[in-house]
Design a protein around this motif. Structure first.
Motif, PDB file in Angstrom:
ATOM      1  N   GLY A  79       0.804  -1.216   0.000  1.00  0.00           N
ATOM      2  CA  GLY A  79       0.000   0.000   0.000  1.00  0.00           C
ATOM      3  C   GLY A  79       0.837   1.265   0.000  1.00  0.00           C
ATOM      4  N   LYS A  80       0.153   2.396  -0.100  1.00  0.00           N
ATOM      5  CA  LYS A  80       0.817   3.694  -0.120  1.00  0.00           C
ATOM      6  C   LYS A  80       1.021   4.213   1.303  1.00  0.00           C
ATOM      7  CE  LYS A  80      -0.551   6.619  -3.449  1.00  0.00           C
ATOM      8  NZ  LYS A  80      -1.490   7.410  -4.289  1.00  0.00           N
ATOM      9  N   THR A  81       2.128   4.938   1.496  1.00  0.00           N
ATOM     10  CA  THR A  81       2.445   5.549   2.781  1.00  0.00           C
ATOM     11  C   THR A  81       2.769   7.013   2.570  1.00  0.00           C
ATOM     12  OG1 THR A  81       3.336   3.490   3.673  1.00  0.00           O
ATOM     13  CG2 THR A  81       4.011   5.526   4.763  1.00  0.00           C
ATOM     14  N   ALA A  82       2.097   7.869   3.350  1.00  0.00           N
ATOM     15  CA  ALA A  82       2.370   9.304   3.331  1.00  0.00           C
ATOM     16  C   ALA A  82       2.975   9.687   4.676  1.00  0.00           C
ATOM     17  CB  ALA A  82       1.086  10.092   3.088  1.00  0.00           C
ATOM     18  N   PHE A  83       4.132  10.332   4.631  1.00  0.00           N
ATOM     19  CA  PHE A  83       4.802  10.826   5.834  1.00  0.00           C
ATOM     20  C   PHE A  83       4.409  12.279   6.041  1.00  0.00           C
ATOM     21  CE2 PHE A  83       7.545   7.483   4.172  1.00  0.00           C
ATOM     22  CZ  PHE A  83       7.775   6.717   5.294  1.00  0.00           C
ATOM     23  N   ILE A  84       4.020  12.621   7.249  1.00  0.00           N
ATOM     24  CA  ILE A  84       3.632  13.995   7.571  1.00  0.00           C
ATOM     25  C   ILE A  84       4.622  14.522   8.587  1.00  0.00           C
ATOM     26  CG2 ILE A  84       1.815  15.466   8.499  1.00  0.00           C
ATOM     27  CD1 ILE A  84      -0.132  13.175   7.577  1.00  0.00           C
ATOM     28  N   THR A  85       5.300  15.608   8.221  1.00  0.00           N
ATOM     29  CA  THR A  85       6.391  16.108   9.047  1.00  0.00           C
ATOM     30  C   THR A  85       6.095  17.423   9.741  1.00  0.00           C
ATOM     31  OG1 THR A  85       7.380  17.317   7.213  1.00  0.00           O
ATOM     32  CG2 THR A  85       8.066  15.020   7.514  1.00  0.00           C
ATOM     33  N   GLY A  86       5.037  18.105   9.352  1.00  0.00           N
ATOM     34  CA  GLY A  86       4.811  19.439   9.881  1.00  0.00           C
ATOM     35  C   GLY A  86       5.802  20.400   9.242  1.00  0.00           C
ATOM     36  N   LEU A  94      14.599  14.524   5.892  1.00  0.00           N
ATOM     37  CA  LEU A  94      14.919  13.154   6.290  1.00  0.00           C
ATOM     38  C   LEU A  94      13.931  12.179   5.654  1.00  0.00           C
ATOM     39  CD1 LEU A  94      16.603  11.223   8.096  1.00  0.00           C
ATOM     40  CD2 LEU A  94      14.867  11.593   9.857  1.00  0.00           C
ATOM     41  N   ALA A  95      12.657  12.503   5.715  1.00  0.00           N
ATOM     42  CA  ALA A  95      11.645  11.635   5.107  1.00  0.00           C
ATOM     43  C   ALA A  95      11.870  11.531   3.602  1.00  0.00           C
ATOM     44  CB  ALA A  95      10.244  12.163   5.416  1.00  0.00           C
ATOM     45  N   ARG A  96      12.148  12.642   2.963  1.00  0.00           N
ATOM     46  CA  ARG A  96      12.382  12.626   1.515  1.00  0.00           C
ATOM     47  C   ARG A  96      13.627  11.821   1.157  1.00  0.00           C
ATOM     48  NH1 ARG A  96      10.821  18.899   0.104  1.00  0.00           N
ATOM     49  NH2 ARG A  96       8.583  18.535  -0.038  1.00  0.00           N
ATOM     50  N   PHE A 104      13.560   2.608  -5.310  1.00  0.00           N
ATOM     51  CA  PHE A 104      13.852   1.643  -6.367  1.00  0.00           C
ATOM     52  C   PHE A 104      13.101   0.326  -6.166  1.00  0.00           C
ATOM     53  CE2 PHE A 104      16.955   0.725  -3.144  1.00  0.00           C
ATOM     54  CZ  PHE A 104      17.119  -0.636  -3.182  1.00  0.00           C
ATOM     55  N   PHE A 105      12.717  -0.015  -4.926  1.00  0.00           N
ATOM     56  CA  PHE A 105      11.917  -1.229  -4.746  1.00  0.00           C
ATOM     57  C   PHE A 105      10.513  -0.929  -4.219  1.00  0.00           C
ATOM     58  CE2 PHE A 105      14.274  -0.802  -0.772  1.00  0.00           C
ATOM     59  CZ  PHE A 105      13.334  -1.063   0.198  1.00  0.00           C
ATOM     60  N   ARG A 106      10.194   0.318  -3.958  1.00  0.00           N
ATOM     61  CA  ARG A 106       8.842   0.685  -3.533  1.00  0.00           C
ATOM     62  C   ARG A 106       8.237   1.728  -4.467  1.00  0.00           C
ATOM     63  NH1 ARG A 106       6.397   0.797   1.249  1.00  0.00           N
ATOM     64  NH2 ARG A 106       4.677   0.994  -0.193  1.00  0.00           N
ATOM     65  N   GLY A 107       8.820   1.948  -5.606  1.00  0.00           N
ATOM     66  CA  GLY A 107       8.471   2.973  -6.568  1.00  0.00           C
ATOM     67  C   GLY A 107       7.129   3.658  -6.441  1.00  0.00           C
ATOM     68  N   GLY A 108       7.138   4.934  -6.108  1.00  0.00           N
ATOM     69  CA  GLY A 108       5.961   5.768  -6.128  1.00  0.00           C
ATOM     70  C   GLY A 108       4.935   5.526  -5.036  1.00  0.00           C
ATOM     71  N   LYS A 109       5.253   4.707  -4.056  1.00  0.00           N
ATOM     72  CA  LYS A 109       4.269   4.395  -3.015  1.00  0.00           C
ATOM     73  C   LYS A 109       4.573   5.088  -1.696  1.00  0.00           C
ATOM     74  CE  LYS A 109       2.483   0.246  -4.918  1.00  0.00           C
ATOM     75  NZ  LYS A 109       1.420  -0.652  -4.626  1.00  0.00           N
ATOM     76  N   LEU A 110       5.581   5.950  -1.676  1.00  0.00           N
ATOM     77  CA  LEU A 110       5.947   6.702  -0.482  1.00  0.00           C
ATOM     78  C   LEU A 110       6.114   8.163  -0.868  1.00  0.00           C
ATOM     79  CD1 LEU A 110       8.830   4.313   0.496  1.00  0.00           C
ATOM     80  CD2 LEU A 110       6.848   4.626   1.941  1.00  0.00           C
ATOM     81  N   LYS A 111       5.637   9.055  -0.005  1.00  0.00           N
ATOM     82  CA  LYS A 111       5.822  10.477  -0.269  1.00  0.00           C
ATOM     83  C   LYS A 111       5.739  11.234   1.049  1.00  0.00           C
ATOM     84  CE  LYS A 111       4.768  13.963  -3.606  1.00  0.00           C
ATOM     85  NZ  LYS A 111       4.106  14.338  -4.821  1.00  0.00           N
ATOM     86  N   ALA A 112       6.467  12.345   1.140  1.00  0.00           N
ATOM     87  CA  ALA A 112       6.496  13.161   2.351  1.00  0.00           C
ATOM     88  C   ALA A 112       5.754  14.476   2.129  1.00  0.00           C
ATOM     89  CB  ALA A 112       7.939  13.439   2.767  1.00  0.00           C
ATOM     90  N   PHE A 113       5.067  14.919   3.180  1.00  0.00           N
ATOM     91  CA  PHE A 113       4.274  16.143   3.132  1.00  0.00           C
ATOM     92  C   PHE A 113       4.432  16.907   4.436  1.00  0.00           C
ATOM     93  CE2 PHE A 113       2.251  12.916   0.585  1.00  0.00           C
ATOM     94  CZ  PHE A 113       1.933  13.587  -0.590  1.00  0.00           C
TER      95      PHE A 113
END
Length: 126
Positions: A79-86, A94-96, A104-113
């Protein structure tokens, strides 16, 4: 430390994880191990990970490499994971950086906000 909350957003299961205090390599490993249980219960669930209450980051470059390796070898997260850092730029960077390491092994399923609203919007994009 981290706390886990199961909730629903737009009628879909979402797991919210709230980190606080000191962020360490062992804490991240413990987090991955716990999340493996959720992956079995809710395959490909969406996840919001909050770093807004982290007071200290005790990770170096070697720790980040080991975390990436551990994730690759010990998780089957789909599944997708979104990191929220404030507004903390250090936490956002760090999250980015972590996302770049594992992309390279989770392509496009992680992003920081910085904020929750943008993170939730991204989780539900096609």
């Amino acid at each position: 430390m981290f706390e886990i909350e199961e909730t629903e957003v737009q009628d879909e299961k979402v797991i919210r994880v709230f980190f606080s205090g000191e962020l360490t390599r062992q804490l991240i490993f413990d987090f991955f191990d716990k999340m493996a249980e959720y992956e079995e219960k809710y395959p490909a669930y969406k996840q919001l990970v909050y770093f807004t209450d982290v007071s200290e980051v005790s990770l170096n470059l070697e720790d980040l490499k080991l975390i990436g390796k551990y994730m690759k070898e010990n998780t089957n997260r789909r599944g997708k994971t979104a990191f929220i850092t404030g507004d903390n730029i250090g936490h956002l960077n760090l999250a980015r950086y972590f996302i770049e390491m594992v992309s390279f092994f989770r392509g496009g399923k992680l992003k920081a906000f910085k904020g929750e609203e943008q993170a939730i919007h991204w989780l539900y994009m096609a």
